[in-house]
Design a protein around this motif. Structure first.
Motif, PDB file in Angstrom:
ATOM      1  N   VAL A 166       0.892  -1.088  -0.052  1.00 46.09           N
ATOM      2  CA  VAL A 166      -0.013  -0.129   0.171  1.00 46.09           C
ATOM      3  C   VAL A 166       0.749   0.965  -0.468  1.00 46.09           C
ATOM      4  O   VAL A 166       0.730   2.003  -0.583  1.00 46.09           O
ATOM      5  N   ASP A 170       1.436   3.955  -2.997  1.00 52.40           N
ATOM      6  CA  ASP A 170       0.211   5.233  -2.447  1.00 52.40           C
ATOM      7  C   ASP A 170       1.659   6.032  -2.907  1.00 52.40           C
ATOM      8  O   ASP A 170       1.115   7.271  -3.956  1.00 52.40           O
ATOM      9  N   THR A 202      -4.741  -0.495  -3.356  1.00 51.21           N
ATOM     10  CA  THR A 202      -4.126   0.455  -3.182  1.00 51.21           C
ATOM     11  C   THR A 202      -4.825   1.033  -5.036  1.00 51.21           C
ATOM     12  O   THR A 202      -5.790   1.880  -5.080  1.00 51.21           O
ATOM     13  N   ARG A 205      -8.346   1.830  -5.319  1.00 53.61           N
ATOM     14  CA  ARG A 205      -8.843   2.833  -4.190  1.00 53.61           C
ATOM     15  C   ARG A 205      -8.358   4.085  -4.774  1.00 53.61           C
ATOM     16  O   ARG A 205      -9.846   5.212  -5.063  1.00 53.61           O
TER      17      ARG A 205
END
Lengths: 328, 328
Positions: A166, A170, A202, A205
């Motif tokens: 993650v 990111d 991720t 998202r």
């Protein structure tokens, strides 16, 4: 409650089951039929058996704990030759903790472990479900080190692949990169599955399409995978490898094909093996804290031996993002 | 190395940064530029500062630790009224551990926490990333309880949703069920995401198609979701809910539509709330060990206060599969 110290074996006798079954009931691990469970719980109540107190009593009356590290041949060799950069450091963490906590350590091979110790550290990917069950049946505390077997509910200490993935994805996205490919090892290994799940979650998202390729370092050719990726998907902006080996091989194959790292493609690995900081460009990666993996596992086993917080847990060590030269 | 006890503040002064920054460097948490990090590490070396030793020294010279539990209004009410079946039990676990370890506990609201304590337990889903960062910046030990924020690398204690989901789905499949639907809460909550990932991974491992429906208990109508499922997917053989509330509502809606539980559809929940064992048929579910969640979090904070094994970790408590009447 009885005031004298009742033993596990008394409970087993009264309930007409093995001590391993009593241990399973106490630790809530492994299958026990409802009927047998009822019988064991009744016996425990009748005899006033207090497992935590019993363990603590035993622990405090002892001078020393004998601990066995059980591992396969390859891991044992890594420890004893100290050439390996992973397990020899984990081992150092175990040894340093043990010195200060009255624990003596011996090494045993998975094929010839023996029960004459107080507790077990089962280390590495070579530890199978069957072996864990067998050793758990001795009724002695067990902690898996750098291994987790889903659904078994046995104490274990691992590095957190999900969290690391993650963080890395990111980070890449924060630099404006969107077309991020994940090259991963076999998903039957929880360590790879965990990183894979973190990558996919991720990307989703942020609304980006996950794109993954499987690479088994024993049997697969990275050149073939890179060609397939370039042909079917096109040039990615970044590649996140599920370990440093995969990331480094992908980087090599891209360089051979004329791509510049990180200008054309950013590369991130996982593990922080020694070569990660020796190659050109130096590899950005997620560092696993090997020494802490060992010392935290040793403390967990020590807690279990003392009868403290015995509910089975999984401990995941957070990794650290080490930014080097392979990412923009 | 200097023999006298160097303080964090001396390091901060020499490096010309705040103590929070020094703390970030020591704990490897939060962003610090390479240049500032270099300066802090130099100051630490120059002064012979040993954070673990300093913490241990401080710890052992103290009579008592003051700990603050920080939570939102809803969680605090749950604790103080003791009506809630979740947080009041977690709190009991914290209190019992604290009594035996020289820790006194106070409750603070997220909007008015104060820094005059030795460490923090931040409890529940209402704890935000921003709040954690702010409190971490005090440089004092922090442990999240029943909350995990991916990528933050802050110590936390949660229940293992992934492992529980794997166990439950494996169990259903072992009974010959294949068409297993997962009804889950919002995936932005890590707790739901974790269970979702475990469900999907297990279905894929067996070669079965995952089928999922999102249900937000605050805004969604379960009847609408069940109708949609029956229309588009048909009757499932089992439903695995990502919490007991979702499982119980799905069971109700199926019963209204003439289906028998578990003959037509098996149902499994997650949490083991009180009503799970009061309804008809009684709900099969994965039990979360609330008391242990509290006591393990309190021990972790205690370890951090003592400067022991300070590398940040996530501790996940394994759940237990409780087989009742809602599954075949």
């Amino acid at each position: 409650m009885s005031s004298k110290l009742t033993r596990l074996i008394d409970v087993a006798k009264l309930a007409k089951v093995s001590t391993a079954t009593v241990s399973r009931v106490i630790n809530n691990s492994g299958y026990v039929s409802a009927e047998v469970k009822e019988r064991v719980l009744k016996a425990i109540e009748e005899l006033g058996y207090q497992p935590a107190k019993a363990a603590r009593f035993l622990a405090k009356s002892r001078q020393n704990f004998k601990i066995s590290i059980v591992a396969d041949d390859w891991v044992l060799k890594s420890i004893t030759t100290a050439l390996d950069e992973f397990y020899s450091i984990v081992y150092k963490g175990i040894i340093d903790f043990s010195k200060n906590h009255r624990m003596s350590i011996e090494l045993q091979d998975i094929s010839s472990w023996d029960r004459g110790v107080d507790g077990f550290l089962l280390m590495g990917g070579g530890i199978t479900k069957e072996l864990v069950k067998e050793i758990k049946d001795t009724g002695k505390p067990v902690v898996l080190v750098d291994q987790y077997i889903p659904g078994l509910k046995v104490d274990c200490v691992v590095s957190d692949g999900y969290d690391g993935a993650v963080f890395a994805v990111d980070k890449l996205i924060s630099k404006g990169l969107k077309r991020i490919v994940h090259i991963h090892g076999p998903l039957s290994h929880f360590g790879f599955r965990d990183r894979y799940d973190g990558y996919v979650a991720t990307m989703e998202r942020h609304g980006f399409m996950p794109r993954t390729y499987e690479f088994d370092e024993i049997s697969d050719n990275m050149g073939v995978i890179i060609d397939m990726m370039l042909r079917n998907y096109g040039k990615p902006e970044a590649i996140f490898g599920s370990n440093d080996t995969a990331a480094i091989r992908a980087m090599d194959e891209l360089k051979i094909r004329g791509y510049s790292i990180p200008e054309d493609v950013s590369i991130v690995g996982f593990d922080d093996i020694m070569s990660a900081s020796l190659i050109t460009p130096k590899l950005t990666t997620l560092k696993i804290f090997k020494y802490d993996l060992g010392s935290i596992a040793a403390r967990r086993l020590f807690n279990l031996l003392m009868g403290e917080e015995t509910h089975p847990i999984k401990i995941s060590l957070f990794t650290q993002y080490i930014e080097r030269e392979s990412t923009i």
